[in-house]
Design a protein around this motif. Structure first.
Motif, short mmCIF file in Angstrom:
data_model
loop_
_atom_site.label_atom_id
_atom_site.label_comp_id
_atom_site.label_asym_id
_atom_site.label_seq_id
_atom_site.Cartn_x
_atom_site.Cartn_y
_atom_site.Cartn_z
N GLY A 12 -122.59 46.86 23.23
CA GLY A 12 -123.26 46.66 24.50
C GLY A 12 -124.66 47.25 24.47
O GLY A 12 -125.23 47.46 23.40
N ALA A 13 -125.18 47.54 25.65
CA ALA A 13 -126.53 48.08 25.79
C ALA A 13 -126.49 49.38 26.57
O ALA A 13 -125.61 49.57 27.42
N ASP A 25 -117.13 47.34 30.64
CA ASP A 25 -117.18 48.79 30.79
C ASP A 25 -118.59 49.23 31.15
O ASP A 25 -119.55 48.88 30.45
N MET A 26 -118.73 49.95 32.26
CA MET A 26 -119.99 50.59 32.63
C MET A 26 -119.78 52.09 32.54
O MET A 26 -118.74 52.59 32.99
N PHE A 39 -128.57 50.12 21.60
CA PHE A 39 -127.28 49.43 21.55
C PHE A 39 -126.17 50.46 21.53
O PHE A 39 -126.33 51.55 20.99
N GLU A 40 -125.03 50.11 22.13
CA GLU A 40 -123.85 50.96 22.12
C GLU A 40 -122.76 50.24 21.32
O GLU A 40 -122.30 49.18 21.72
N ASP A 41 -122.38 50.80 20.19
CA ASP A 41 -121.28 50.28 19.38
C ASP A 41 -120.09 51.21 19.59
O ASP A 41 -120.26 52.42 19.64
N SER A 70 -120.99 47.37 28.51
CA SER A 70 -120.47 46.76 27.29
C SER A 70 -119.28 45.84 27.57
O SER A 70 -118.40 46.20 28.33
N PRO A 71 -119.25 44.70 26.89
CA PRO A 71 -118.00 43.95 26.82
C PRO A 71 -117.16 44.58 25.70
O PRO A 71 -117.69 44.87 24.63
N VAL A 72 -115.89 44.81 25.96
CA VAL A 72 -115.03 45.48 24.98
C VAL A 72 -113.82 44.59 24.71
O VAL A 72 -113.12 44.19 25.64
#
Length: 175
Positions: free
Chosen positions: A109-110, A66-67, A129-131, A87-89
């Protein structure tokens, strides 16, 4: 003068960065709110993984890349920020029930922010970081869901106040 238009320049460059992927990736849009009453708008591109794991009579694990480009609008503060994330989801996809197929999603992800201050939150740095946690359902090529995204720098720099976005989203698969 460049500083005055940095947000607009960042937004335009981020959109251009998506263009080579649009023919191969599917699209998503979302709108949300933060805990500080800011509005978020997100445009994303995603690509499903072809693998499935842990298949059972209940469902299976899969995922996607996901971008996303998010616009953070703090109306009362008159501030606009942008973030670009990758991010990998992982998705637990339940077996189809009629025409609906429910799922849960989670990923880390970042993200790169255009500013280190988003509304009244100090992120401590541009890289975070993106959670994420989400839930929703697929209906044919359409996906509807609710997602919580949390951004922080994991204590790498100070301050590390972090920020969340609670959003409803829609995505469409072109395949």
């Amino acid at each position: 003068m460049v500083k005055k238009y940095f947000s607009t320049i960042f937004f335009a460059l981020a959109l251009l960065s998506f263009s080579p992927f649009l023919y191969a990736w599917d699209l998503a849009v979302s709108v949300g709110r933060t805990g500080q009453t800011q509005t978020t708008y997100r445009v994303g591109a995603f690509q499903d993984w072809s693998s499935r794991w842990l298949e059972s009579s209940t469902g299976y694990v899969s995922g996607f890349w996901d971008m996303g480009l998010t616009r953070w609008q703090a109306g009362d503060l008159g501030q606009t920020s942008y973030s670009l994330s990758l991010s990998p989801v992982f998705v637990y996809q339940f077996k189809r029930s009629g025409s609906l197929q429910p799922f849960f999603e989670a990923g880390i992800g970042a993200a790169a922010f255009s500013k280190t201050r988003v509304g009244d939150k100090q992120l401590g740095g541009s890289l975070n970081f993106e959670d994420r946690l989400g839930v929703g359902f697929d209906y044919g090529k359409h996906r509807f869901g609710f997602r919580v995204l949390h951004y922080s720098n994991a204590g790498i720099s100070k301050p590390n106040e972090g920020i969340e976005s609670y959003s409803l989203y829609y995505s469409y698969r072109f395949d």
